[in-house]
Structures are given as C-alpha cells and as structure tokens.
Scaffold this motif. Structure first.
Motif, short mmCIF file in Angstrom:
data_model
loop_
_atom_site.label_atom_id
_atom_site.label_comp_id
_atom_site.label_asym_id
_atom_site.label_seq_id
_atom_site.Cartn_x
_atom_site.Cartn_y
_atom_site.Cartn_z
N LEU A 126 1.05 -1.24 0.06
CA LEU A 126 -0.03 0.04 0.16
C LEU A 126 0.92 1.34 0.03
O LEU A 126 0.74 2.08 -0.79
N THR A 127 2.11 1.29 0.77
CA THR A 127 2.89 2.31 0.78
C THR A 127 3.61 2.58 -0.64
O THR A 127 3.68 3.59 -1.12
N PHE A 128 4.08 1.26 -1.21
CA PHE A 128 4.53 1.48 -2.53
C PHE A 128 3.55 1.97 -3.49
O PHE A 128 4.19 2.55 -4.46
N SER A 129 2.50 1.39 -3.33
CA SER A 129 1.34 1.98 -4.38
C SER A 129 0.75 3.32 -4.05
O SER A 129 0.00 3.97 -4.95
N ASP A 130 1.14 3.94 -2.91
CA ASP A 130 0.78 5.21 -2.70
C ASP A 130 1.12 6.24 -3.50
O ASP A 130 2.23 6.29 -3.94
N ASP A 131 0.13 7.30 -3.83
CA ASP A 131 0.35 8.44 -4.65
C ASP A 131 1.72 9.29 -3.95
O ASP A 131 2.60 9.65 -4.79
N SER A 132 1.97 9.37 -2.73
CA SER A 132 3.00 10.02 -2.09
C SER A 132 4.40 9.19 -2.36
O SER A 132 5.53 9.82 -2.32
N PHE A 133 4.16 7.80 -2.83
CA PHE A 133 5.52 7.12 -3.11
C PHE A 133 5.91 7.30 -4.70
O PHE A 133 6.92 6.86 -5.15
N GLU A 134 5.00 7.79 -5.40
CA GLU A 134 5.11 7.98 -6.85
C GLU A 134 6.31 8.95 -7.05
O GLU A 134 7.14 8.51 -8.08
N GLU A 135 6.71 9.89 -6.27
CA GLU A 135 7.76 10.84 -6.40
C GLU A 135 9.07 9.98 -6.03
O GLU A 135 10.11 10.33 -6.89
N ILE A 136 9.31 9.28 -5.21
CA ILE A 136 10.15 8.36 -5.01
C ILE A 136 10.66 7.62 -6.25
O ILE A 136 11.64 7.40 -6.58
N ARG A 137 9.59 6.63 -6.94
CA ARG A 137 9.77 5.88 -7.89
C ARG A 137 10.27 6.67 -9.24
O ARG A 137 11.19 6.10 -9.75
#
Length: 285
Positions: free
Chosen positions: A103-114
C-alpha cells in the motif's frame, strides 16, 4: 492414605483375634500347638493377601499409565494444533505487513520516490561518469567531481519543472529518493516471508531488477576493491538483498558483472535506453 490405614487396622484386628482364639479351650481341643497353627494360618492368609494386593497394585498402575499415555496423546495433539495456529497467525501477520508495504509502495506519495529513483538509475546507464558518481556517493569517502557530469545532467534536468533551481540540488534530491527505494527493497528482503506470500505483491521488481543489479553490483565491487572506502564506510549488503528477492520471484541471481551486462543488452525495457558504450571497456568487452 486412608485405605492403607483401613487395611492396617483390619490386619491388626485379625491378628488380635487369632491371638485371642489361640488362648481359648476350643482351639486346644483342635490342635496340640494352637498358637503356632493359628499364626501359621494367618501368615498363609496374609501372604495370599499380599500377593493379591501386589496384583491389584500392578493392575492399578497399568490403568494409571494408560490414562497418563492418553493424556500425553491429548496434550501432544493440543500442542500441535496450537503450533499450527501460531504458525498461521505468523504467516498472516507477515502477509499483512507486506500488504502494508505494498500500500505504501502504491501510494501517490511514493510516486515521487519511484520517478526520481528511476531517473537516477536510467542516467547511470546513459553515462559511465554519472554512474561512477552515484556509486561513489554511496560511501563516506570517494571522488565526486560534479563538474564532470554537470553538462550531462543539464540535458536531463533542463526540461524538468522543479522548485529547486540548482541542478546539483535537483540531482541530490533524486539520489536521496534512490536511497529510500533501496532501503525499501532491503526491508522487503529481510521480511523473511514465505515465497507464496511475497509472490502476491511483486512491487514491480522486474522493472527495477536489471538496473539495480548493475548499479549496486558496481557499488559492492567498489567497496571491496577500495581500501579507503572499506576503512570509513559501512559494508553494503545489496547483493544478498537482490539475491533474496530474485529467489523469491523466481529469477536466477547474477554472479558477475558480465552476466548483468548481457542481461541489460537483451532486456526489452533496457533496449529503449541509450546505454553508454563505454561500459563495454569497463567489463573488458
């Protein structure tokens, strides 16, 4: 204990009765040795009773042993059920923890990290100089000549809208995101979850795998071959991390730089990246 007292009392009463009878005139008419005959009879009686008591004791002990055996079987069964229940709870807890990571990986806030991490990794393939710069940045000591890669990064960051004006600061912000991504995969590898659980959440590992292997393998090689780096930096554990994830997802872990390079050359996603041909010289190709 009370049954023992009852038996002792009965034996004493029988013995006293025999002693009393042996002194009466009636016994004297029966035998010339009334006392000895009476007590011989009593001895025979008590010997028989003792033998019968022994048999009864053996039977009682056998029954008790059988009951204890049944109790042990029931206890073992309960322990087995409890162990299976605890194992299932542990698996469910691990599955939930990995689901939370997903869920953390798929979260929008993690998008910047990816996005930022992929930008760094992709640039590492496009420039040997930048790749060396990133690899050195993993350690406390090392040569980091930013001027040497500034022109290359101008092409990458010149078209990106960002509140950060300096290209140096933009690139550093992206590298920090890459560190976060590597730590994320390291956490995932150390979850010690069954493969059946981990396979439910692939975290797009197949996308990251080729470039992560390339950059992190170069990083561990730099650590092993540079005494100064080994003196002042923490030993990386990236190869073990990637090997664990490879095994979980059904890949064969790489063992050398040449095999990783061959994989990059044939990987359909990597073919879309203009890989710096100078890497050929690095691996002696």
């Amino acid at each position: 204990m009370k049954y023992f007292l009852y038996c002792a009392l009965i034996i004493v009463l029988v013995w006293l009765t025999g002693f009393y009878l042996s002194t009466t005139d009636w016994i004297k008419t029966v035998s010339d040795q009334p006392v000895s005959d009476v007590f011989n009879s009593l001895n025979t009686l008590f010997a028989g009773l003792a033998f019968a008591g022994l048999i009864i004791t053996i039977l009682v002990q056998k029954k008790e042993l059988e009951l204890q055996r049944q109790e042990l079987i029931l206890t073992r069964e309960e322990l087995r059920k409890s162990s299976e229940a605890n194992l299932q709870i542990a698996i469910e807890n691990k599955e939930k923890s990995i689901f939370d990571l997903y869920l953390t990986f798929s979260d929008d806030s993690f998008e910047e990290i990816r996005v930022s991490s992929w930008r760094v990794l992709e640039n590492c393939l496009r420039s040997t100089d930048y790749c060396s710069y990133v690899v050195n940045s993993f350690f406390v000591t090392g040569t980091k000549d930013f001027k040497r890669i500034e022109d290359f990064l101008e092409q990458t960051y010149g078209e990106i809208d960002s509140p950060i004006e300096s290209i140096h600061d933009r690139e550093r912000a992206d590298r920090i995101k890459l560190d976060m991504l590597i730590n994320f995969f390291s956490l995932l590898a150390n979850k010690d979850a069954p493969q059946s659980v981990l396979m439910k959440f692939n975290f797009y590992y197949g996308w990251w795998r080729p470039v992560l292997w390339w950059v992190l393998f170069l990083g561990e090689t730099a650590y092993q071959s540079t005494p100064e780096v080994k003196m002042y930096s923490v030993r990386p554990d990236w190869i073990r991390m990637l090997s664990i994830l490879d095994n979980c997802y059904g890949f064969t872990p790489f063992t050398d730089l040449a095999s990783i390079w061959h994989h990059l050359q044939t990987h359909p996603r990597m073919k879309r990246i203009a890989i710096d041909p100078r890497f050929e010289e690095m691996i002696g190709g």
